[in-house]
Write an enzyme that holds these catalytic residues in place. Structure first.
Site, PDB file in Angstrom:
ATOM      1  N   HIS A  49      -2.864 -14.170  -8.798  1.00  0.00           N
ATOM      2  CA  HIS A  49      -3.741 -13.772  -9.893  1.00  0.00           C
ATOM      3  C   HIS A  49      -2.927 -13.031 -10.952  1.00  0.00           C
ATOM      4  O   HIS A  49      -1.947 -12.370 -10.644  1.00  0.00           O
ATOM      5  CB  HIS A  49      -4.891 -12.879  -9.402  1.00  0.00           C
ATOM      6  CG  HIS A  49      -4.444 -11.667  -8.669  1.00  0.00           C
ATOM      7  ND1 HIS A  49      -4.045 -11.704  -7.344  1.00  0.00           N
ATOM      8  CD2 HIS A  49      -4.315 -10.379  -9.058  1.00  0.00           C
ATOM      9  CE1 HIS A  49      -3.700 -10.489  -6.964  1.00  0.00           C
ATOM     10  NE2 HIS A  49      -3.846  -9.656  -7.984  1.00  0.00           N
ATOM     11  N   HIS A  75      -3.382 -10.182 -13.972  1.00  0.00           N
ATOM     12  CA  HIS A  75      -4.233  -9.150 -14.573  1.00  0.00           C
ATOM     13  C   HIS A  75      -4.069  -9.224 -16.090  1.00  0.00           C
ATOM     14  O   HIS A  75      -2.935  -9.225 -16.593  1.00  0.00           O
ATOM     15  CB  HIS A  75      -3.787  -7.748 -14.155  1.00  0.00           C
ATOM     16  CG  HIS A  75      -3.877  -7.456 -12.692  1.00  0.00           C
ATOM     17  ND1 HIS A  75      -4.869  -6.668 -12.158  1.00  0.00           N
ATOM     18  CD2 HIS A  75      -3.095  -7.821 -11.649  1.00  0.00           C
ATOM     19  CE1 HIS A  75      -4.688  -6.551 -10.849  1.00  0.00           C
ATOM     20  NE2 HIS A  75      -3.612  -7.245 -10.516  1.00  0.00           N
TER      21      HIS A  75
HETATM   22  P1  5GP Z   1      -3.321  -6.738  -6.849  1.00  0.00           P
HETATM   23  O1  5GP Z   1      -2.918  -5.340  -6.483  1.00  0.00           O
HETATM   24  O2  5GP Z   1      -3.408  -7.636  -5.641  1.00  0.00           O
HETATM   25  O3  5GP Z   1      -2.466  -7.309  -7.948  1.00  0.00           O
HETATM   26  O4  5GP Z   1      -4.757  -6.610  -7.495  1.00  0.00           O
HETATM   27  C1  5GP Z   1      -5.938  -6.957  -6.868  1.00  0.00           C
HETATM   28  C2  5GP Z   1      -7.061  -6.612  -7.800  1.00  0.00           C
HETATM   29  O5  5GP Z   1      -8.251  -7.218  -7.314  1.00  0.00           O
HETATM   30  C3  5GP Z   1      -7.351  -5.109  -7.913  1.00  0.00           C
HETATM   31  O6  5GP Z   1      -7.232  -4.706  -9.281  1.00  0.00           O
HETATM   32  C4  5GP Z   1      -8.782  -4.968  -7.394  1.00  0.00           C
HETATM   33  O7  5GP Z   1      -9.535  -4.010  -8.116  1.00  0.00           O
HETATM   34  C5  5GP Z   1      -9.333  -6.370  -7.562  1.00  0.00           C
HETATM   35  N1  5GP Z   1     -10.377  -6.723  -6.590  1.00  0.00           N
HETATM   36  C6  5GP Z   1     -10.281  -6.602  -5.247  1.00  0.00           C
HETATM   37  N2  5GP Z   1     -11.402  -7.040  -4.656  1.00  0.00           N
HETATM   38  C7  5GP Z   1     -12.224  -7.461  -5.664  1.00  0.00           C
HETATM   39  C8  5GP Z   1     -13.539  -8.034  -5.668  1.00  0.00           C
HETATM   40  O8  5GP Z   1     -14.186  -8.237  -4.638  1.00  0.00           O
HETATM   41  N3  5GP Z   1     -14.051  -8.352  -6.883  1.00  0.00           N
HETATM   42  C9  5GP Z   1     -13.361  -8.150  -8.052  1.00  0.00           C
HETATM   43  N4  5GP Z   1     -13.977  -8.497  -9.176  1.00  0.00           N
HETATM   44  N5  5GP Z   1     -12.112  -7.614  -8.065  1.00  0.00           N
HETATM   45  C10 5GP Z   1     -11.553  -7.267  -6.888  1.00  0.00           C
END
Ligand code: 5GP
Length: 142
Positions: free
Chosen positions: A99, A101
């Site tokens: 993903h 951001h």
């Molecule tokens: P990472 O640290 O893996 O790059 O970011 C994961 C992101 O996914 C985090 O910013 C977190 O807030 C978001 N996230 C985790 N679970 C969910 C969810 O169930 N729904 C949404 N909309 N975002 C999520």
């Protein structure tokens, strides 16, 4: 790879504030935004890191991303944005499903809140001999 929370969102088993989807990606608002409009663009191909994506899935992500960025900027009135893409636990990745951001940034007094994103950028100096070796090594592996 094991099922992630994002696979459940893609299948519609968990709700989200969806912005966009096509054959290759889905985009929705982050549940814990660092700023207003913080958006996640998630590949439908269920791999953990960007280097594992098929060429087609990578192209689909690259194709959709600029358009989603433009819409987020227009809708929020943000003046800038960061793209953040974590790969692996040591890089801060929590959800092991590719993903990107999109994190809108707002000028002071510009109507948006200060972003919760802080980038601690501590550059070092490139060692020329190591750099020459390393560049050749990486290039051979492409
Ligand atoms: P990472 O640290 O893996 O790059 O970011 C994961 C992101 O996914 C985090 O910013 C977190 O807030 C978001 N996230 C985790 N679970 C969910 C969810 O169930 N729904 C949404 N909309 N975002 C999520």
């Amino acid at each position: 790879m094991s099922d992630t929370i994002f696979s459940k969102i893609i299948r519609g088993e968990i709700p989200c504030h969806r912005i966009y989807q096509d054959e290759w990606v889905i985009a929705f608002l982050d549940i814990n935004p660092l700023s207003r409009g913080h958006t996640l663009v998630v590949t439908k191909e269920p791999v953990a890191t960007i280097g594992e994506l098929s060429d087609k899935a990578a192209a689909g992500l690259g194709h959709a991303l600029p358009r989603i960025c433009r819409a987020v900027m227009k809708a929020t009135g943000a003046t800038a944005y960061n793209l953040l893409q974590n790969n692996g636990r040591e890089a801060g990745q929590e959800v092991m499903h590719v993903h990107v951001h999109i994190i809108p940034r707002y000028a002071p007094g510009g109507g948006g809140e200060e972003s919760g994103l802080r980038v601690a950028w501590r550059p070092t100096r490139l060692d020329q001999a190591d750099g020459a070796d390393l560049a050749r090594h990486i290039a051979r592996l492409l």
